[in-house]
Design an enzyme around this catalytic site. Sequence first.
Site, PDB file in Angstrom:
ATOM      1  N   SER A 171      86.118  55.891  -7.301  1.00  0.00           N
ATOM      2  CA  SER A 171      84.937  56.376  -8.002  1.00  0.00           C
ATOM      3  C   SER A 171      84.970  55.818  -9.408  1.00  0.00           C
ATOM      4  O   SER A 171      86.027  55.422  -9.905  1.00  0.00           O
ATOM      5  CB  SER A 171      84.903  57.915  -8.074  1.00  0.00           C
ATOM      6  OG  SER A 171      84.806  58.481  -6.782  1.00  0.00           O
ATOM      7  N   ASP A 243     100.395  63.078  -7.327  1.00  0.00           N
ATOM      8  CA  ASP A 243     101.223  63.093  -6.124  1.00  0.00           C
ATOM      9  C   ASP A 243     101.533  64.537  -5.784  1.00  0.00           C
ATOM     10  O   ASP A 243     102.466  65.131  -6.313  1.00  0.00           O
ATOM     11  CB  ASP A 243     102.513  62.304  -6.372  1.00  0.00           C
ATOM     12  CG  ASP A 243     103.435  62.322  -5.156  1.00  0.00           C
ATOM     13  OD1 ASP A 243     102.977  62.736  -4.074  1.00  0.00           O
ATOM     14  OD2 ASP A 243     104.611  61.942  -5.285  1.00  0.00           O
ATOM     15  N   VAL A 245     101.429  65.549  -2.316  1.00  0.00           N
ATOM     16  CA  VAL A 245     101.832  65.592  -0.906  1.00  0.00           C
ATOM     17  C   VAL A 245     103.170  64.865  -0.836  1.00  0.00           C
ATOM     18  O   VAL A 245     103.253  63.685  -1.156  1.00  0.00           O
ATOM     19  CB  VAL A 245     100.805  64.906   0.010  1.00  0.00           C
ATOM     20  CG1 VAL A 245     101.320  64.862   1.450  1.00  0.00           C
ATOM     21  CG2 VAL A 245      99.462  65.625  -0.039  1.00  0.00           C
ATOM     22  N   ASP A 246     104.211  65.576  -0.459  1.00  0.00           N
ATOM     23  CA  ASP A 246     105.548  64.987  -0.441  1.00  0.00           C
ATOM     24  C   ASP A 246     106.221  65.188   0.911  1.00  0.00           C
ATOM     25  O   ASP A 246     105.959  66.161   1.622  1.00  0.00           O
ATOM     26  CB  ASP A 246     106.422  65.594  -1.546  1.00  0.00           C
ATOM     27  CG  ASP A 246     106.062  65.054  -2.925  1.00  0.00           C
ATOM     28  OD1 ASP A 246     105.801  63.847  -3.034  1.00  0.00           O
ATOM     29  OD2 ASP A 246     106.026  65.845  -3.882  1.00  0.00           O
TER      30      ASP A 246
END
Length: 682
Positions: A171, A243, A245-246
């Site tokens: 975007s 970050d 999502v691990d």
Amino acid sequence: MKRGSYAFLLLVLIGCGAGATVDQNEILWDSWGIPHIYATHDSNLYQMMGWAQMRNHGNLVLKLMGEARARSAAYWGRDLERDQLLHQLGLIDAAERAFAGLSEEDRTVVEAFAKGINAYAAQHPEAIDKEYRVVLPVEARDIIYHSTRVFYFEFLINRNLGTARKWAPGSNGWAVNGSRTTSGNSMLLANPHLPWNDFWLFFEAHFVTPTNNLYGVTLVGLPVLGIAFNEQLGWTHTVNTLDNVDYYELNLQNGQYLLDGAYRDFEVDSVRIVSGTDANAGEKWVVKKRSEFGMVIETSGDRALAVTWPNMDGETNPLGQWKAMGEAHDLQEFQRALDKNALPLFNVLYSDKHDNILYHFGGHVPRKNGDWKKWQGVVPATGREELWNGYYAASELPGYLNPESGWLQNANDPPYTSTIPAPIQPEDYPDHIAPNHMSFRPQRSARLIQEADRLDLNEFIRLKHDTRSELALRLQDEFRQLMKETTDSLTLSALEVLTKWDGAFEADSEGAVLFANLINQVGSSKYFETPWSYKEPLRTPDGLKNSEAMLAAIRKAAETQLTQLGALNTPFGDVFRMKVGEHDYPGNGGPGNLGIFRTMNYAPGVDGRWQVVHGDTYICATEFGEQIQAKALLTYGNATQADNPHRGDQLKLAAEKQLREVWLSREQQEAHLELLEKLEDM
């Protein structure tokens, strides 16, 4: 439908005020298929929003609700893997908890929205394809299922899974204050880039209530506006470099996992899902195993892979934050909405009529041990020191308020380059919050707005449609030098095309196709001698490491193009098209990795041509003065129903790089009225 009589280039002037006198509950549909919803209170507003989305996107809305229930395989015999993952990753359970914890205000929104969906389907069964009627009736919890699926699974988790769709979140956004404009008013550019299909599609609408006058878009299937402006302020989003999502590798023994030197039990549950719609439909049990390191997605021998993602306990409602942002009437109220920190991701760029501009790096950003690099791979999970330690508060995240530069931009770059020079520095924040880099599209974005002076709204819009490739411009000197280093006739012919070209991706541009073919071979940066530097963010990377390798690549690209197209100077629009339904126009703009602000990504179509599948979606340029001026466009149109005339009806304007008027006054809406619907008849 006649379009010539509509004065596309005129600006709409909107009177100021907190809201309007509203004593009727009705929808005024304008000639672009945009609903202007007049409502006396929220329950009526969101019921009519549900009805409106069904009129324009009925089949899609029901499909999305069925998918979000994790019932695709049962209803339509497809997407069994997604059904499994929605359960296995804990998304359905999180949605249930989120729905149970809704405030009375937020519950009103989703209940009314579902009521409007069902009312439309009941009154217009012929408008809904038979295969999607199985989803009815839609329940209020389905809206939360859908928002959970979109925000957490699609925007966050699915980007990280090996089965993820190959899309690049993107975007653009600009906010400038009065020091940069001819009027002395602040301006805002909303320019999200998402795929042109399915759950990524935007729906444009206008809410008019006694307390607010809000205009913007939301993703189909969601009730509240997510990118919008009212008479006091406006905001847009870009996907940010966070970050949250691990992945963890767990050590297993006898069905337990290791934590702090001891083996512990998983929380285990299971759910039965159905695959297939006929008499031979099968059943499958999905096992849900939860550890303190997240949900297990794969097990092999004495190891398991677990994933953790934000809001797994369903404690926050992103829709509630969007609603609060849209109801804010000044900077302080807007900042209080940001402080909810209920959205799991997104940068926020903001402008208002008091000449404030703001950038906020938003989302659920976890507190972690270790730097950014550590968390980009699978983390060995043994002790609690590797667990997230809550989230940073909104006030602790990177942001800018009224920088001296007078401008803010973001094109999916980290927060430290959102204005230049930056009043904040990377070392001011923990390294795991965000990386520090700036690719070519953000460089183009910053250069365009930094070098602009005394902008009016028309110039603002013209800059937004810039198609020049920052990468191509960076390589012009190198291409000219390479002409002195080769005698190969084909390579020289290709270099002649590239050096005569101005770097633009217009329909008639004759070097754009060849350049795109070249970069597809060599990538966008690895061949540079000087790497990107935070000290010189708009001048690096630069220089070639290996001239011979680049010359060989240019020759290969030329050979390939001659074989495929028969010429080195094929006009861009002959090959790359904008197409929706029967609407088909020469394309302009190109991939963001080439440093093109007018982002358009193409996929193979028919007859050797390519067509847009991702890129510019909603575009809105707004000036916040005593009287608001606004122009907008929804590139693919505001409908997907096959018989709806607004499917693709804005594409011609998109191809011409034009925006249309935003009709916010009732007088304008009545002058362009296509249909009037009253709540009492719904």
